[in-house]
Design a protein around this motif. Sequence first.
Motif, PDB file in Angstrom:
ATOM      1  N   ALA A   1       0.833  -1.262   0.035  1.00  0.00           N
ATOM      2  CA  ALA A   1       0.048  -0.051  -0.031  1.00  0.00           C
ATOM      3  C   ALA A   1       0.937   1.184  -0.051  1.00  0.00           C
ATOM      4  N   ALA A   2       1.908   1.368   0.689  1.00  0.00           N
ATOM      5  CA  ALA A   2       2.864   2.523   0.878  1.00  0.00           C
ATOM      6  C   ALA A   2       3.364   2.504  -0.646  1.00  0.00           C
ATOM      7  N   GLU A   3       4.090   1.567  -1.067  1.00  0.00           N
ATOM      8  CA  GLU A   3       4.695   1.579  -2.457  1.00  0.00           C
ATOM      9  C   GLU A   3       3.717   1.961  -3.378  1.00  0.00           C
ATOM     10  N   LEU A   4       2.406   1.701  -3.498  1.00  0.00           N
ATOM     11  CA  LEU A   4       1.440   2.387  -4.267  1.00  0.00           C
ATOM     12  C   LEU A   4       0.924   3.846  -4.166  1.00  0.00           C
ATOM     13  N   ALA A   5       0.935   4.217  -2.865  1.00  0.00           N
ATOM     14  CA  ALA A   5       0.826   5.721  -2.391  1.00  0.00           C
ATOM     15  C   ALA A   5       2.234   6.361  -3.095  1.00  0.00           C
ATOM     16  N   VAL A   6       3.197   5.919  -3.258  1.00  0.00           N
ATOM     17  CA  VAL A   6       4.462   6.527  -3.613  1.00  0.00           C
ATOM     18  C   VAL A   6       4.210   6.542  -5.227  1.00  0.00           C
ATOM     19  N   GLU A   7       3.930   5.406  -6.005  1.00  0.00           N
ATOM     20  CA  GLU A   7       3.593   5.311  -7.194  1.00  0.00           C
ATOM     21  C   GLU A   7       2.433   6.441  -7.766  1.00  0.00           C
ATOM     22  N   PHE A   8       1.494   6.371  -7.206  1.00  0.00           N
ATOM     23  CA  PHE A   8       0.447   7.480  -7.227  1.00  0.00           C
ATOM     24  C   PHE A   8       0.701   8.854  -6.854  1.00  0.00           C
ATOM     25  N   GLY A   9       1.724   9.057  -6.226  1.00  0.00           N
ATOM     26  CA  GLY A   9       2.243  10.388  -5.756  1.00  0.00           C
ATOM     27  C   GLY A   9       1.056  11.108  -4.666  1.00  0.00           C
ATOM     28  N   VAL A  10       0.913  10.118  -3.705  1.00  0.00           N
ATOM     29  CA  VAL A  10      -0.279  10.669  -2.788  1.00  0.00           C
ATOM     30  C   VAL A  10       0.259  10.296  -1.370  1.00  0.00           C
ATOM     31  N   PRO A  11      -0.099  11.079  -0.467  1.00  0.00           N
ATOM     32  CA  PRO A  11       0.588  10.845   1.120  1.00  0.00           C
ATOM     33  C   PRO A  11       0.599   9.423   1.348  1.00  0.00           C
ATOM     34  N   GLY A  12       1.406   8.832   2.314  1.00  0.00           N
ATOM     35  CA  GLY A  12       1.584   7.684   2.623  1.00  0.00           C
ATOM     36  C   GLY A  12       2.718   7.555   3.725  1.00  0.00           C
ATOM     37  N   LEU A  13       3.123   6.205   4.175  1.00  0.00           N
ATOM     38  CA  LEU A  13       4.203   6.063   5.065  1.00  0.00           C
ATOM     39  C   LEU A  13       5.454   6.413   4.514  1.00  0.00           C
ATOM     40  N   GLY A  14       5.656   6.409   3.073  1.00  0.00           N
ATOM     41  CA  GLY A  14       6.856   6.595   2.796  1.00  0.00           C
ATOM     42  C   GLY A  14       7.748   5.194   2.560  1.00  0.00           C
ATOM     43  N   LEU A  15       8.665   4.934   1.721  1.00  0.00           N
ATOM     44  CA  LEU A  15       9.341   3.643   1.467  1.00  0.00           C
ATOM     45  C   LEU A  15      10.143   3.447   2.792  1.00  0.00           C
ATOM     46  N   PRO A  16      11.085   4.563   3.256  1.00  0.00           N
ATOM     47  CA  PRO A  16      11.596   4.227   4.436  1.00  0.00           C
ATOM     48  C   PRO A  16      10.893   3.970   5.722  1.00  0.00           C
ATOM     49  N   GLY A  17       9.968   4.573   5.794  1.00  0.00           N
ATOM     50  CA  GLY A  17       8.809   4.522   6.857  1.00  0.00           C
ATOM     51  C   GLY A  17       8.125   3.346   6.996  1.00  0.00           C
ATOM     52  N   VAL A  18       7.613   2.774   5.787  1.00  0.00           N
ATOM     53  CA  VAL A  18       6.879   1.537   5.800  1.00  0.00           C
ATOM     54  C   VAL A  18       8.000   0.512   6.018  1.00  0.00           C
ATOM     55  N   GLN A  19       9.251   0.524   5.605  1.00  0.00           N
ATOM     56  CA  GLN A  19      10.201  -0.577   5.872  1.00  0.00           C
ATOM     57  C   GLN A  19      10.451  -0.391   7.449  1.00  0.00           C
ATOM     58  N   GLY A  20      10.653   0.525   7.921  1.00  0.00           N
ATOM     59  CA  GLY A  20      10.658   0.583   9.334  1.00  0.00           C
ATOM     60  C   GLY A  20       9.621  -0.020  10.447  1.00  0.00           C
ATOM     61  N   CYS A  21       8.319   0.282   9.885  1.00  0.00           N
ATOM     62  CA  CYS A  21       7.253  -0.528  10.486  1.00  0.00           C
ATOM     63  C   CYS A  21       7.115  -1.749  10.313  1.00  0.00           C
ATOM     64  N   ARG A  22       7.561  -2.390   8.849  1.00  0.00           N
ATOM     65  CA  ARG A  22       7.154  -3.815   8.566  1.00  0.00           C
ATOM     66  C   ARG A  22       8.194  -4.401   9.060  1.00  0.00           C
ATOM     67  N   ASP A  23       9.601  -4.244   8.984  1.00  0.00           N
ATOM     68  CA  ASP A  23      10.642  -4.815   9.101  1.00  0.00           C
ATOM     69  C   ASP A  23      11.280  -4.467  10.677  1.00  0.00           C
ATOM     70  N   LYS A  24      11.223  -5.733  11.526  1.00  0.00           N
ATOM     71  CA  LYS A  24      11.342  -5.488  12.712  1.00  0.00           C
ATOM     72  C   LYS A  24      12.903  -5.319  13.113  1.00  0.00           C
ATOM     73  N   TYR A  25      13.592  -5.964  12.253  1.00  0.00           N
ATOM     74  CA  TYR A  25      15.244  -5.847  12.278  1.00  0.00           C
ATOM     75  C   TYR A  25      15.609  -4.462  11.751  1.00  0.00           C
ATOM     76  N   SER A  26      15.028  -3.764  10.661  1.00  0.00           N
ATOM     77  CA  SER A  26      15.322  -2.610  10.388  1.00  0.00           C
ATOM     78  C   SER A  26      15.102  -1.699  11.388  1.00  0.00           C
ATOM     79  N   ALA A  27      13.888  -1.761  11.850  1.00  0.00           N
ATOM     80  CA  ALA A  27      13.253  -0.643  13.160  1.00  0.00           C
ATOM     81  C   ALA A  27      14.368  -0.818  14.139  1.00  0.00           C
ATOM     82  N   ARG A  28      14.637  -1.911  14.600  1.00  0.00           N
ATOM     83  CA  ARG A  28      15.635  -2.006  15.808  1.00  0.00           C
ATOM     84  C   ARG A  28      16.910  -1.320  15.540  1.00  0.00           C
ATOM     85  N   THR A  29      17.454  -1.756  14.394  1.00  0.00           N
ATOM     86  CA  THR A  29      18.751  -1.066  13.853  1.00  0.00           C
ATOM     87  C   THR A  29      18.695   0.328  13.877  1.00  0.00           C
TER      88      THR A  29
END
Length: 432
Positions: free
Chosen positions: A93-121
């Motif tokens: 969903a976040a990737e589609l928001a970026v593609e359509f140019g509308v507000p969203g979590l952003g790619l770094p943001g969604v990675q930090g939300c979805r990937d617990k290892y990325s978030a911890r780091t």
Amino acid sequence: MSDSRSALLVIGSGLKLYREYLVKSAAARARRAGHALVLVNNLKPTWQHEYFDEISVVNVFDHALLAEAARDVATRFSIAGVLCWDEPLVMPAAELAVEFGVPGLGLPGVQGCRDKYSARTRLTEGGLLQPGFAMSADVSEARAAADRIGYPVVVKPRALGASMGVVLARNEQELQDAFRVASDASLVGDEAFRGGAIVEEYAVGPEISVDGAVHQGEYLPMFVARKRTGGHPYFEEIGHVVDADDPLMSDAALMDTLARAHRVLGIEDGITHSEVRLTDRGPLIIEINGRVGGDLIPFLGKLATGIDPGEVMVDVALDNRPDIVPESRGVVGIRFGYPQHDCLVRSVQLPEQAPGLVTASAMVEPGTTLRLPPGGYIARHSFVVCHADDSVTCEEHLQAATDQVVLDAEVIAPKPAGSMLEMPAGLLEVDK
């Protein structure tokens, strides 16, 4: 139905019992703003017809098929925003928001939300209080990590929600079983995060969650939920209480920690559900999810504070700063009914009257199989929701109502170790 050719695109409706109240509010808000509401869903619609102008059914867990369906919608509508409250779908969903140019979590943001290892780091590198942790590909790496960190440790999948596959290990013997459970559970998630497990220090202290909005990077907390867990050594969530006057809402250390964490993870726009341990060292972020809370927490928040998360989601998706000023002051809680053993449900009887009772519902049909961890998760047969003037009384009301729930079920044998875990019907199913 709206005649507008602009639309808010919703990725996954979720289950009626858990999400219809959000859909109802979001649909009304979207139409007041002059937009249609279009759904791309995994299951053929039933209750959804009332709220959506158009519905496409595809395997949304195949992200390529989901993107194709979303682009097809964009040939008929101008996409004004993207909404998603379903954990397995927040990344596409976040990737589609970026593609359509509308507000969203952003790619770094969604990675930090979805990937617990990325978030911890990233949170550790950002100077926020975090537990010791390590990503482990196999049992030997997990054992070495636990030896460095020190027991007890928590072992968890890299990218799942609802505490699925999360296990406490107090020693090396328990660690081996915990790693297998966490790694096996990861197989139901996104392919990129399957296999292995995170091993991390067990943070001691009460656990809470905070639902908040993010508008252009500004974190706006809405309400706090106090969490009750059970099913040791697992972390099944069995209840929550939201108090509109919870002093944590004005706790400077907590709110500063949450705002900093959102900035560090690069979350741009959306709704988040943050889980926090209140340790003797200060607030410790367990994880930040890129969606509203599950377990009907947003429903509790709406009843307790008057803030409507469905409306807030639409506002943020349309790049409007939401109004999160509470309109009411109450205490509302939920308690889920779990069986004591794996079972085949015959019937569930619910209380018709109880002090403070708002609603009660069965969550399964007769003939449903309920599997406790590690064979299954979210094995709930019912819930009760109660209100009160204070948290202590609310907990008393919840216990009294729960005591009136009667489960008639046949005990069945647990699944063999290593079996694919079972989930509630409809959660990850797909209509062909």
